[in-house]
Scaffold this active site. Structure first.
Site, short mmCIF file in Angstrom:
data_model
loop_
_atom_site.label_atom_id
_atom_site.label_comp_id
_atom_site.label_asym_id
_atom_site.label_seq_id
_atom_site.Cartn_x
_atom_site.Cartn_y
_atom_site.Cartn_z
N GLY A 12 0.82 -1.21 0.00
CA GLY A 12 0.00 0.00 0.00
C GLY A 12 0.86 1.26 0.00
N ASP A 13 0.22 2.41 -0.20
CA ASP A 13 0.92 3.71 -0.19
C ASP A 13 1.95 3.85 -1.30
OD1 ASP A 13 -0.45 4.38 2.21
OD2 ASP A 13 0.99 3.18 3.32
N LYS A 16 -0.82 5.24 -5.70
CA LYS A 16 -1.92 4.94 -6.62
C LYS A 16 -2.79 6.17 -6.87
CE LYS A 16 -3.35 1.74 -3.86
NZ LYS A 16 -2.18 1.70 -2.95
N GLY A 40 -5.58 5.74 2.23
CA GLY A 40 -5.37 7.18 2.22
C GLY A 40 -4.60 7.52 0.97
N HIS A 41 -5.18 8.34 0.13
CA HIS A 41 -4.50 8.76 -1.08
C HIS A 41 -4.21 10.25 -0.95
CE1 HIS A 41 -6.48 5.46 -3.76
NE2 HIS A 41 -5.47 5.02 -3.07
N GLN A 223 -4.96 -0.24 -1.10
CA GLN A 223 -3.91 -1.03 -0.43
C GLN A 223 -2.97 -1.66 -1.47
OE1 GLN A 223 -7.34 -1.72 0.94
NE2 GLN A 223 -6.92 -0.03 2.30
N THR A 300 -3.38 7.45 9.35
CA THR A 300 -3.13 7.40 10.80
C THR A 300 -1.96 8.28 11.24
OG1 THR A 300 -1.67 5.50 10.48
CG2 THR A 300 -3.97 5.03 10.98
N ARG A 304 6.05 5.46 8.50
CA ARG A 304 6.10 4.21 7.74
C ARG A 304 7.49 3.59 7.87
NH1 ARG A 304 3.44 7.21 2.72
NH2 ARG A 304 1.27 7.19 3.41
N ARG A 330 8.17 7.79 -6.93
CA ARG A 330 9.10 8.28 -5.92
C ARG A 330 10.58 7.95 -6.20
NH1 ARG A 330 7.04 9.43 -0.39
NH2 ARG A 330 5.66 10.99 -1.19
N LEU A 331 10.92 7.87 -7.46
CA LEU A 331 12.31 7.61 -7.82
C LEU A 331 13.20 8.76 -7.31
CD1 LEU A 331 14.09 5.62 -9.45
CD2 LEU A 331 13.74 7.08 -11.44
N GLY A 414 7.82 13.03 -8.35
CA GLY A 414 7.36 14.07 -7.43
C GLY A 414 5.85 14.01 -7.36
P1 IMP Z 1 -6.78 -2.68 8.40
O1 IMP Z 1 -6.97 -2.67 6.92
O2 IMP Z 1 -7.08 -1.38 9.07
O3 IMP Z 1 -7.47 -3.83 9.06
O4 IMP Z 1 -5.21 -2.91 8.69
C1 IMP Z 1 -4.56 -4.13 8.39
C2 IMP Z 1 -3.14 -3.88 7.88
O5 IMP Z 1 -3.20 -3.27 6.60
C3 IMP Z 1 -2.31 -2.93 8.76
O6 IMP Z 1 -0.96 -3.31 8.68
C4 IMP Z 1 -2.49 -1.59 8.07
O7 IMP Z 1 -1.44 -0.72 8.36
C5 IMP Z 1 -2.50 -2.03 6.63
N1 IMP Z 1 -3.20 -1.10 5.73
C6 IMP Z 1 -4.54 -1.00 5.54
N2 IMP Z 1 -4.83 -0.06 4.64
C7 IMP Z 1 -3.66 0.44 4.22
C8 IMP Z 1 -3.30 1.44 3.26
O8 IMP Z 1 -4.13 2.04 2.57
N3 IMP Z 1 -1.97 1.68 3.11
C9 IMP Z 1 -1.03 1.00 3.82
N4 IMP Z 1 -1.30 0.07 4.71
C10 IMP Z 1 -2.61 -0.22 4.92
MG MG Z 2 -2.10 5.25 1.47
#
Ligand code: IMP
Ligand code: MG
Length: 429
Positions: A12-13, A16, A40-41, A223, A300, A304, A330-331, A414
């Site tokens: 994830g992150d 996208k 979170g985008h 994700q 949150t 990271r 992010r190169l 960027g």
């Molecule tokens: P949950 O989806 O809140 O149940 O979290 C389960 C796992 O997925 C945890 O390690 C979260 O940090 C991770 N996770 C869930 N959504 C994202 C995202 O959009 N980006 C990165 N990690 C995520």
């Molecule tokens: Mg994200």
């Protein structure tokens, strides 16, 4: 006409949001397929800087219809807040539609997410505590409440009474926490229903009408592959399928309708939450990447965990997604590093492993085997053509694509839209 899925290739992150924002101008529909406000985008465009959690990034393009698919779990409070904040800043949200089959995140889901995490102790997953896991659990347990219920007060109240009675027993008798009030929740959700009603429809015919009219459709994954409940680093995963096949079920399209799948990968690796991470850098290089890349969760705010590019995991993600190409993001964050490492296998006991072990207790024992490449040590942020990148940066990007086993179609240097090199537009391919 094409249907293109954009999915995360790592944990994830990967960026996208930016890639979807960029490609949305070619699409008539952008549809979110899974996850909820755990996602979170960050989108940065001429309208400003936006942290998006539920509304598809295509909302910034006035030509584009946005769909929150049936596979998404929706916290209506969060969605309404996001709609209000977009509206306040001049973004038209009348083109946003929510599947009437999408499940609702209820206050007891959010509460139970926290209580379950506490109960796991040292084996906690590090969830976002947004109620995602409990909401998907209820979906498959057939006790969930859906958007279609939310807009029908009588049905909603009846279903909530049954569900909350059961949850309150769990909350009080198992976890020893105070019960939640039925009346309060009912009235709060009645108000949400009134607000969201104009957006709630059956989104399946909308998609299929667009398909038969030959329009371009962009499927926005949430994700990343390594958070997939089947193929990811279980149990340190999320609760919905973030892979391209999950995009089909998440909106109601068959796999034969997806023309291309693009995997978004960072030029390094990050993860939030717990679980093994062989290429994690707990040293100065890790901190440099975190600071330079502002690697803090959009949802949150958690720092990271940062590390080298893991080509073992990346290739595996490409396979389970059926990727045609990759968007490398992010190169530029690696601009100052003298040497770059790429993990190509793991050492495990006396042997070498080239796949992800199923057990995280085993994965935790894997040591990365690295290949090294020289860095370029110059700024790439202003570069607009691939051939203008420093040769070492070109070689690094192409080597990653080669290891992943997919073509390089986009390179991002960027956060801004123009800081992108498009080698091949997936809608024109
Ligand atoms: P949950 O989806 O809140 O149940 O979290 C389960 C796992 O997925 C945890 O390690 C979260 O940090 C991770 N996770 C869930 N959504 C994202 C995202 O959009 N980006 C990165 N990690 C995520
Ligand atoms: Mg994200």
């Amino acid at each position: 006409m094409a249907v293109v899925a954009v999915v995360g290739g790592q944990w994830g992150d990967e960026g996208k949001g930016k890639i979807v924002d960029l490609l949305a101008e070619h699409a008539s529909i952008v549809a979110r397929c899974g996850g909820g406000n755990n996602a979170g985008h960050t989108v940065i465009n001429d309208k400003g800087h936006f942290s998006m959690h539920l509304v598809p990034s295509g909302i910034f393009d006035p030509q584009c219809t946005c769909i929150i698919g049936n596979g998404v779990v929706v916290d209506p409070a969060v969605l309404i807040e996001e709609i209000d904040s977009l509206t306040e800043r001049g973004v038209d949200v009348s083109r946003l539609f929510i599947s009437n089959r999408a499940h609702l995140i209820m206050p007891y889901h959010t509460l139970l997410d926290g209580l379950e995490e506490e109960a796991r102790g040292a084996r906690s997953i590090g969830t976002t505590r947004r109620g995602i896991g409990p909401a998907y659990s209820d979906k498959v347990a057939r006790t969930g409440l859906r958007m279609a219920d939310l807009i029908d007060e009588q049905v909603f109240a009846a279903k909530l009474a049954v569900a909350l009675d059961q949850k309150n027993r769990l909350i009080t008798l198992v976890y020893g926490a105070p019960p939640l009030s039925f009346e309060e929740m009912r009235d709060q959700y009645f108000a949400f229903g009134k607000r969201l009603k104009p957006h709630v429809v059956d989104t399946v015919p909308m998609l299929h009408a667009a398909l038969s009219e030959g329009k371009n459709i962009l499927l926005e994954g949430a994700q990343g592959a390594l958070l997939d409940p089947d193929f990811g680093t279980y149990p340190y995963v999320t609760s919905s399928a973030p892979i391209s096949s999950g995009c089909c079920g998440g909106v109601g399209l068959g796999p034969t309708r997806i023309d291309r799948a693009i995997g978004v990968y960072k030029a390094y690796t990050t993860r939030v939450g717990a679980g093994p991470f062989p290429t994690e850098l707990k040293d100065e290089t890790g901190s440099l990447i975190r600071e330079r890349g502002q690697e803090f969760g959009t949802t949150t705010g958690r720092p990271r965990r940062c590390g080298w590019f893991d080509a073992v995991l990346a290739r595996y993600a490409a396979q389970i997604n059926g990727l045609d190409s990759i968007a490398l993001t992010r190169l530029d964050i690696l601009d100052s590093l003298p040497t770059l490492k790429i993990c190509t296998a793991y050492r495990w006991g006396n042997g070498i492993v080239e796949t992800l072990p199923a057990s995280m207790d085993d994965f935790g024992c894997c040591e990365p085997v690295y290949e090294e490449m020289p860095g370029w040590q110059s700024s790439t942020a202003g570069i607009r053509r691939f051939e203008d990148l420093p040769p070492a940066a070109q070689r690094y990007a192409l080597r990653l694509a080669e290891l992943v086993g997919a073509r390089l179609s986009i390179v991002s240097l960027g956060a801004a839209r123009e800081q992108t090199i498009i080698l091949q537009n997936p809608f024109e391919a």
